[in-house]
Design an enzyme around this catalytic site. Structure first.
Site, mmCIF file in Angstrom:
data_model
loop_
_atom_site.group_PDB
_atom_site.id
_atom_site.type_symbol
_atom_site.label_atom_id
_atom_site.label_comp_id
_atom_site.label_asym_id
_atom_site.label_seq_id
_atom_site.Cartn_x
_atom_site.Cartn_y
_atom_site.Cartn_z
ATOM 1 N N SER A 1 34.168 -48.386 -3.638
ATOM 2 C CA SER A 1 33.504 -49.050 -2.510
ATOM 3 C C SER A 1 32.984 -48.086 -1.452
ATOM 4 O O SER A 1 32.235 -48.481 -0.567
ATOM 5 C CB SER A 1 34.442 -50.072 -1.853
ATOM 6 O OG SER A 1 35.432 -49.413 -1.097
ATOM 7 N N LYS B 1 37.730 -48.462 4.596
ATOM 8 C CA LYS B 1 36.438 -49.080 4.897
ATOM 9 C C LYS B 1 35.937 -48.593 6.254
ATOM 10 O O LYS B 1 36.687 -48.087 7.076
ATOM 11 C CB LYS B 1 36.566 -50.610 4.972
ATOM 12 C CG LYS B 1 36.949 -51.298 3.674
ATOM 13 C CD LYS B 1 35.808 -51.342 2.686
ATOM 14 C CE LYS B 1 36.186 -52.085 1.430
ATOM 15 N NZ LYS B 1 37.108 -51.350 0.566
#
Length: 198
Positions: free
Chosen positions: A120, A157
């Site tokens: 990701s 993230k």
């Protein structure tokens, strides 16, 4: 060499400065006076610096502290794995360390590493198998990359706090952000670097 605590770094900086200004090392009493510590408290910090390899000394001489040339690397603990995806169970304790360049950290704070699993964050050049170097802190500015815990899972993230919500944005255009209630999210570290072992 082992990482220093904030106070140990301050004591080491004082010793370095004292030697540069005076041509000889401070005594335990000089260190205690400067930091408003008891001699025993100062002695504990000096022993820690010696044990971690930053200084040498002769216990029989009160002004015998010598600086050891600082290495180019420092060891930090690897705490486990972190997901670059939807999140993985909280990282397990791992008895492992990784050597990183000293210039990657500023000497203050508590640093640790996690091994990345997932894709990701590939557009931020963080790939599966990389080690992310994190500074332990619980608040970070919007837009920074952070290790966060939500639903008892840990993930890496880009972090955005908006009112009572948190948006965890992947650096992979094929993936969607995760939006959660701010009360359910805990920042555990700010990204300061990446190590890739080939």
């Amino acid at each position: 060499m082992k990482e220093l605590t904030n106070r140990q770094k301050m004591v080491l900086d004082f010793i370095t400065s004292y030697i540069q200004q005076n041509g000889y090392s401070p005594s335990i009493r000089d260190i205690a006076k400067h930091f408003k510590l008891t001699p025993r408290g100062a002695h504990i910090h000096v022993l820690a610096l010696e044990k971690k390899g930053y200084i040498t000394r002769n216990p029989k001489n009160s002004r015998s502290i010598s600086l050891v040339k600082r290495p180019e690397t420092v060891s930090i603990p690897v705490k486990g794995k972190i997901s670059a995806g939807q999140g993985i169970e909280m990282f397990e304790l791992v008895d492992e360390e990784i050597e990183i360049p000293v210039r990657m950290i500023n000497g203050y704070g508590n640093y640790f590493a996690l091994r990345v699993e997932g894709t990701s964050m590939i557009e931020a050049h963080i790939i599966d198998g990389d080690y992310v170097i994190l500074k332990k802190q619980y608040r970070i500015p919007n837009g920074q990359i952070a290790a966060v815990v939500f639903d008892n899972k840990v993930t890496l993230k880009r972090f955005y706090h908006k009112n009572d919500k948190v948006e965890l944005v992947p650096e992979n255009s094929s993936m969607s952000p995760i939006i959660c209630d701010a009360k359910d999210v805990k920042v555990i570290g700010k990204l300061v670097g990446v190590i890739r072992i080939y």
